[in-house]
Every structure is written in structure tokens, then in C-alpha cells.
Enzyme design. Sequence first.
Site, PDB file in Angstrom:
ATOM      1  N   GLU A  25      -2.134  12.902  -2.653  1.00 25.65           N
ATOM      2  CA  GLU A  25      -1.915  12.343  -3.978  1.00 25.65           C
ATOM      3  C   GLU A  25      -2.120  13.459  -4.993  1.00 25.65           C
ATOM      4  O   GLU A  25      -2.997  14.300  -4.835  1.00 25.65           O
ATOM      5  CB  GLU A  25      -2.884  11.188  -4.244  1.00 25.65           C
ATOM      6  N   CYS A  77      -7.303   7.381   2.000  1.00 26.93           N
ATOM      7  CA  CYS A  77      -6.890   7.880   3.326  1.00 26.93           C
ATOM      8  C   CYS A  77      -8.043   8.400   4.183  1.00 26.93           C
ATOM      9  O   CYS A  77      -8.295   7.874   5.262  1.00 26.93           O
ATOM     10  CB  CYS A  77      -5.839   8.968   3.160  1.00 26.93           C
TER      11      CYS A  77
HETATM   12  C1  UGA Z   1      -5.183  13.133   2.343  1.00 26.24           C
HETATM   13  C2  UGA Z   1      -4.632  14.336   3.130  1.00 26.24           C
HETATM   14  O1  UGA Z   1      -5.035  15.551   2.511  1.00 26.24           O
HETATM   15  C3  UGA Z   1      -3.090  14.276   3.196  1.00 26.24           C
HETATM   16  O2  UGA Z   1      -2.609  15.343   4.007  1.00 26.24           O
HETATM   17  C4  UGA Z   1      -2.680  12.924   3.810  1.00 26.24           C
HETATM   18  O3  UGA Z   1      -1.283  12.795   3.870  1.00 26.24           O
HETATM   19  C5  UGA Z   1      -3.239  11.804   2.961  1.00 26.24           C
HETATM   20  O4  UGA Z   1      -4.689  11.915   2.920  1.00 26.24           O
HETATM   21  C6  UGA Z   1      -2.848  10.490   3.590  1.00 26.24           C
HETATM   22  O5  UGA Z   1      -3.259  10.220   4.715  1.00 26.24           O
HETATM   23  O6  UGA Z   1      -2.028   9.768   2.992  1.00 26.24           O
HETATM   24  P1  UGA Z   1      -5.495  12.583  -0.248  1.00 26.24           P
HETATM   25  O7  UGA Z   1      -6.265  11.381   0.183  1.00 26.24           O
HETATM   26  O8  UGA Z   1      -4.450  12.423  -1.294  1.00 26.24           O
HETATM   27  O9  UGA Z   1      -4.748  13.275   1.004  1.00 26.24           O
HETATM   28  O10 UGA Z   1      -6.550  13.619  -0.821  1.00 26.24           O
HETATM   29  P2  UGA Z   1      -7.198  14.996  -0.377  1.00 26.24           P
HETATM   30  O11 UGA Z   1      -6.652  16.091  -1.217  1.00 26.24           O
HETATM   31  O12 UGA Z   1      -7.173  15.179   1.077  1.00 26.24           O
HETATM   32  O13 UGA Z   1      -8.726  14.760  -0.858  1.00 26.24           O
HETATM   33  C7  UGA Z   1      -9.513  13.740  -0.266  1.00 26.24           C
HETATM   34  C8  UGA Z   1     -10.905  13.738  -0.837  1.00 26.24           C
HETATM   35  O14 UGA Z   1     -11.644  14.892  -0.412  1.00 26.24           O
HETATM   36  C9  UGA Z   1     -10.994  13.746  -2.358  1.00 26.24           C
HETATM   37  O15 UGA Z   1     -11.999  12.861  -2.774  1.00 26.24           O
HETATM   38  C10 UGA Z   1     -11.362  15.182  -2.695  1.00 26.24           C
HETATM   39  O16 UGA Z   1     -12.034  15.315  -3.921  1.00 26.24           O
HETATM   40  C11 UGA Z   1     -12.258  15.525  -1.523  1.00 26.24           C
HETATM   41  N1  UGA Z   1     -12.340  16.977  -1.241  1.00 26.24           N
HETATM   42  C12 UGA Z   1     -11.233  17.682  -0.897  1.00 26.24           C
HETATM   43  C13 UGA Z   1     -13.586  17.619  -1.294  1.00 26.24           C
HETATM   44  O17 UGA Z   1     -14.614  16.991  -1.601  1.00 26.24           O
HETATM   45  N2  UGA Z   1     -13.660  18.957  -1.000  1.00 26.24           N
HETATM   46  C14 UGA Z   1     -12.554  19.671  -0.666  1.00 26.24           C
HETATM   47  O18 UGA Z   1     -12.697  20.897  -0.402  1.00 26.24           O
HETATM   48  C15 UGA Z   1     -11.319  19.023  -0.604  1.00 26.24           C
END
Ligand code: UGA
Length: 430
Positions: free
Chosen positions: A153, A258
Site C-alpha cells: 500500500e 496483510c
Molecule cells: C505487505 C508486503 O510488503 C507486500 O509485498 C504485500 O503484497 C502486501 O503486504 C500484501 O500482502 O498485500 P503492506 O502491508 O502494504 O505490504 O505494508 P509494508 O510496507 O510491508 O509494511 C507493513 C508494516 O511493517 C507497516 O506497519 C510498516 O510500518 C512496518 N514496517 C515496515 C516496519 O515497522 N519496519 C520496516 O522496516 C518496514
Amino acid sequence: MDKNRILIIGSGYVGLTVGIALASFGNHVIIHDKDEYKLDLLQKGNFPIYEPLLSEMFESNKSNIVFMHDISRAIKESHILFITVGTELVDGNLSLTNFYEAIASLEKHLEPGKIVVIKSTVPVGTTDNVRERLQKIYGKEIIVAVNPEFLREGNAVNDFLYPERIIIGVEHEEESIPLLQLYSKIDAPKLVVDFKTAEMIKYTSNVFLATKISFINEIANLCDLFGIDVTKVAEGVGLDRRIGKDFLKAGIGFGGSCLPKDLMTLIKISENVGYNPTLLKSVKEINEGQVRRFVYKVISVLGQGRGILGVWGLSFKGGTDDVRFSPSIEIVKMLNSNGFRVNVYDPKAIENGKKVLGNSVDFYYDPIETVKNTDALLVLTDWPEFLEVDLSKVAEVMNKRYLFDARNIFDPMQVRQHGFSYFGVGRKNV
Ligand code: UGA
């Protein structure tokens, strides 16, 4: 060559991104959703979600896109049918109700010769079950494929156009040809596997990302005790290409619709086959602990319920208006129940925030107004625009100068120069 006639069932951020992007490749795309109100909004060009670049891409390709209420006509008029409906956790269990409603429509209206592509994230074994159900009615001329999405997202359009890989799960290898043709304009490794492998690749990817985050959060908790800055540790570790620098940002844990759901589901389906996934359970436990630790830090500095707090950020991460399973929302709720008065601001997620927080907090539309006469600023989401706000103005209007940076986005020394006491996650307090 005839343009492909594509149907997208489910107009969430995945369905819209896939549909509009495929329309931009010149395909005819029909988008259906059982939510008539949502479809009407889309028909008028109003997007129910905030996803960067999506409405612009829609504007340039709308002659190729039709929003259609009538599912039987939509199925009849298309050849490749994508299922992109959302699944959700209900009382900690994955609910596939929406997914199987879509399958039931296909059972009613499908015709031989069509290709059904599952994009929704579904437990291992689901696609086999769908294939059996559809082929029982329509015979072997129905092709079923599973083609997991890896769209983040806030970055979904770019992730679709420039993916790291495309995974196609089919029963017989030649059945992947129509999808390989559909994606021929995308330059990325394309891997054709069986159904279960494709389903497992999706879960493994998301759960690995979740594991990386919990891992760095555990290291951050240690850094807190050792008086080391975790962002520097992550930088040093991430330079090793075997580890990589992505997803090593410590903070208040992963949220969204997700990662938490896929982790829970993989734990459940492991237990269903008699395996106790201890690592996955620890990933979950660490994640849940991050929110509590952060709240505890605020309380230990300010005193329970003492003071007015200004919060920046409600969405589960920067770049989206989505607040589902947002750690920021959890923190606001916990602070609220610990007696703090809370003012909140988010660049895009105020309306969604209102739906879950009601009138328990005060909502603001400007970051400076949010912190007027407050005792502490809590930055809970990593929106890049927060770094643009003039901290001297923030300091001027606040009552006391405490800054709690839940995502480590600020430079502690710069914050300090404006007279703030700074508290990050896994960083020395300054
Ligand atoms: C995630 C995956 O990254 C996508 O590849 C996948 O397609 C998607 O789920 C899905 O299954 O539809 P998304 O949920 O949009 O995507 O978000 P992410 O960017 O993965 O972040 C997830 C969470 O982890 C967020 O709360 C973010 O703030 C946190 N995060 C991310 C951290 O706390 N540290 C990081 O280094 C990275």
C-alpha cells in the site's frame, strides 16, 4: 491480436491497482464489486481509497475500464477473471467468506474456456479446492491459476509495473501461457510453479518480512538497554547484501491488513497440520510487545495520564490512509485509557481514524494546531511530510518539549537543538 477482456472481482487497493494497470497495457477491464456504493463512487471518478498515482493512471486509461454491477454479465463479457477480494481476521481466524462468495458467483455464471486467477492471499490448498469445484461444473476447459500479489500500500502502482518477480501457480505448466502473455510488458523474473508452492511463496514472503521487523525490534530493545542507536546498527548490518537494508526499521511493529493476518494464518495452518511454529509465534509476540513498550516509555517519562499529547500519524505506515491493524491506533487507544488527553493529526487518515477512535480524541487538520499547548509530541507514523514541519514552530506552541519518535524518523541531535527531550525506539534518549 485481440485485446484481453479482463474482469476484476473486488475493488480494494489490489483490485483497483491490478485492473487499472492492466488497462494501461491496452486491455479491456471490467471492475466489479459487491459493494454497490463503492462501485458508484468509482464510476463517478471518486476513489474510496488513497493510493498514490492510481487516480492519475485511471484518468489516462478510463476508456478501457468499465465498472459493472451485474456480475453475470461481467463474467460473460470477460475471458481472464481475477479474484482480488479481501480476506479478514475474524476473532483471530482468517475468514474467506468474501472469497467464497466470489467463487459461488463463478460457479453460477462461468463458461468453459475461461481463466480464473486468484490474487487474494489464500491458505495453502485453497486453489486446489477452487479448481475442483469449478471443473466439477464446467470441466477441464476451465483454467485456474494462482498469481499472488506483492503490492505494498502506498507504492502499489510501482510495485505492479516494476515487480521483483511474478509468481504463477498452475496445475499444468502450459496453462501459464495466457498469464505470461498478459505480463509480457513487465520486465521481471517469472516463476511458474504448482498451486501450493505459489500460495506458500506468498505467505513465506510476508512472514519473512514480518520476521525481519520483529528481529530488528528485538535488537532495538537490546540497544535501548545498551545505550546504542539501532538505526546505526541496522545501517551497518544492512550493508551486508546477504542481509539487505530493507525492512530493518525498528519502531512500534508491523501493522496493516496483510503482515499480521498472514502471520496469524501461517501459525494457524501450521498447527492444523500438527506443527508448532515457535519462531513465528515469537515474531508475533515481539510485535505485540512493541506497542506496549512504547506506551510504557511515554508513561514512565510523563507520569500516568499526566498531560496532553499531540499525535502525528494514525495510518499503519506513511503513504496510505489505511488504519487497519495500525500500531498507531493501538497506541492512541492505550494512552487514552491510561488517562491522557490526545489530539491527533494525519495527512490522509483522519476520516478512517474517526471511524475507529470516535470522539475519544480530538482530531486536527494541521500538525502545528495539533500540538498547541500539549506536553509531548508523539510521532507514530513515518509520513515523510512530518520531516518538513518547522520544529521551531512546534517548540514555540507546545507547553513542554518532549518528542517521542516511534519510527525513528528524526535526527535526535537536530530535535535537541530545538530544545526537545528526544525519545526514539532503540536509541539513546537525548
Ligand atoms: C505487505 C508486503 O510488503 C507486500 O509485498 C504485500 O503484497 C502486501 O503486504 C500484501 O500482502 O498485500 P503492506 O502491508 O502494504 O505490504 O505494508 P509494508 O510496507 O510491508 O509494511 C507493513 C508494516 O511493517 C507497516 O506497519 C510498516 O510500518 C512496518 N514496517 C515496515 C516496519 O515497522 N519496519 C520496516 O522496516 C518496514
